[in-house]
Design an enzyme around this catalytic site. Structure first.
Site, PDB file in Angstrom:
ATOM      1  N   LYS A  77       8.376  93.124  10.711  1.00 62.95           N
ATOM      2  CA  LYS A  77       9.167  91.967  10.289  1.00 62.95           C
ATOM      3  C   LYS A  77       9.743  91.202  11.482  1.00 62.95           C
ATOM      4  CE  LYS A  77       9.039  91.879   5.799  1.00 62.95           C
ATOM      5  NZ  LYS A  77       9.113  90.776   4.855  1.00 62.95           N
ATOM      6  N   ASP A 125      16.019  93.481   2.180  1.00 58.76           N
ATOM      7  CA  ASP A 125      16.039  94.908   1.861  1.00 58.76           C
ATOM      8  C   ASP A 125      16.356  95.702   3.115  1.00 58.76           C
ATOM      9  OD1 ASP A 125      15.232  94.829  -0.839  1.00 58.76           O
ATOM     10  OD2 ASP A 125      13.183  94.414  -0.226  1.00 58.76           O
TER      11      ASP A 125
END
Ligand SMILES: Cc1ncc(COP(=O)(O)O)c(C=O)c1O
Length: 394
Positions: A77, A125
């Protein structure tokens, strides 16, 4: 381990020319790589051949792209969130100053007076928020990161370390996306979301271009080792950004040599699977309760879905037990393979490959000649949970 669901997507068709260049493309990936490579900490992550896993899965080869070390942030990410922060700041400054701004000017702090008045915000998340927070710190702006009830204290601490303001929200991931958007609008913050909805497509596409740098690296690594291209890629899905970035980039770059794609999700967070069955964006049928925190998403990313519905041949879901087993397997090292530390969301692709029975495999062309690519998207990003499932991380 236990049961899986598999859906063949009859709409997948990669025969024509690549139609999604405005979202993910070879050109976009090279542009992202050029910018990302300006960061002194940039290093390609390793691509590991796992012959033991290949024997276990009855295929010719398994390649595992290990993202655990990406920018010291623990997951792929980092390629998307931090890159998007730099790009939105650059755009904002260019409008204010009326000239081109380089990433170096953001990194060296010479624009700090302006950048520190800007706040970027997102829901997460865990991993995307960490990437955005790290990007904000590196490039000199503020970050507000929205965490839903299910995000662990360890993941919160990993984000707060980068000086981000943490906002806890009630409900699940989708509720935190809505809360972040609402508050950002009221405060004049810039939303840097990894998921996309009608009218909000540009930044998620930028983030996916960042992810596709992984595939630029992978294809260079395969070429350097004189290996053959993969025939199948198992890709874990949350909102679908990762899977669409990989699949879209490969189609643009490889044309008719593009592999088959299998998207894997947790059984209770199956929005991509349900969308494939319905033939349109459709929410998850489950309550998003899964240990695979990065994949606990109830709704698809619109731009990602546009690509996936056209490009992914299969969608499957798995129970948590399959992911836990795959984590332990990698940690032990299968039959001579090196031990690998992989988090809950990193292993869904591997778990998907190992779950398939012989007849199903042969129907998918997963035979003795198949070469499978897996993206190990994170290391032990929640060390407490990792220890509970596997034991001590080595
Ligand atoms: C480790 C990991 N793998 C995979 C994914 C799935 O990515 P996407 O939500 O873009 O489908 C995520 C998302 O947060 C993640 O954190």
């Amino acid at each position: 381990v236990s049961t899986y669901r598999l859906h063949r997507n009859a709409l997948a068709d990669k025969r024509g020319s690549y139609p999604f260049g405005a979202i993910v493309s070879h050109v976009g990936a090279l542009q992202a790589q050029k910018e990302i490579a300006r960061c002194p900490q940039y290093r390609p992550t390793p691509l590991l051949p796992l012959q033991g896993v290949a024997r276990k899965a009855h295929v010719a080869a398994v390649l595992y792209k290990d993202e655990a070390t990406r920018f010291g942030l623990g997951s792929f990410k980092a390629l998307g969130g931090a890159y998007a922060v730099a790009e939105v700041l650059r755009e904002r400054l260019e409008v204010e100053l009326g000239r081109r701004i380089s990433i170096s000017e953001l990194v060296d702090g010479s624009q700090e007076t302006l950048t520190k008045t800007i706040t970027v915000a997102c829901a997460t998340d865990g991993n995307h928020g960490r990437a955005v927070a790290a990007g904000a710190q590196t490039f000199g702006c503020q970050a507000a990161i929205f965490l839903h009830e299910g995000v662990s204290a360890e993941r919160e601490a990993a984000i707060a370390r980068y000086g981000a303001r943490i906002v806890r929200t009630l409900g699940n991931y989708d509720a935190s996306v809505a809360a972040a958007t609402h508050m950002a609008e009221a405060q004049g913050w810039i939303i840097v979301s990894d998921t996309s909805w009608p009218g909000y497509e540009k930044i998620p596409a930028l983030i996916m271009q960042g992810y596709s740098v992984m595939i630029v690296e992978i294809l260079a690594q395969i070429e350097a080792s004189q290996g053959a291209l993969p025939s199948h890629v198992f890709l874990q899905g949350g909102v679908g950004g990762l899977a669409a970035a990989v699949a879209g980039y490969m189609w643009d770059r490889l044309g008719p040599r593009t592999p088959k794609f299998i998207v894997v999700e947790p059984e209770h967070a199956d929005c991509l699977y349900q969308s494939a069955i319905a033939g349109k964006p459709t929410p998850s049928s489950g309550d998003l309760d899964t240990i695979m925190a990065g994949l606990a998403c109830g709704e698809v990313s619109l731009v990602a879905w546009k690509i996936l519905e056209a490009v992914a041949e299969y969608f499957m879901t798995l129970p948590d037990a399959a992911a836990m087993e795959a984590m332990r397997l990698l940690a032990r090292g299968v039959d001579g393979d090196p031990p690998i530390v992989a988090g809950e969301s990193a292993v869904a692709g591997l778990a998907g490959l190992l779950a398939l029975g012989k007849d199903v495999r042969s129907g998918m062309g997963l035979d003795q000649a198949a070469r499978v690519l897996l993206i190990g998207t994170e290391g032990a990003t929640d060390p407490v949970l990792y220890r509970q499932i596997v034991g001590e991380a080595r």
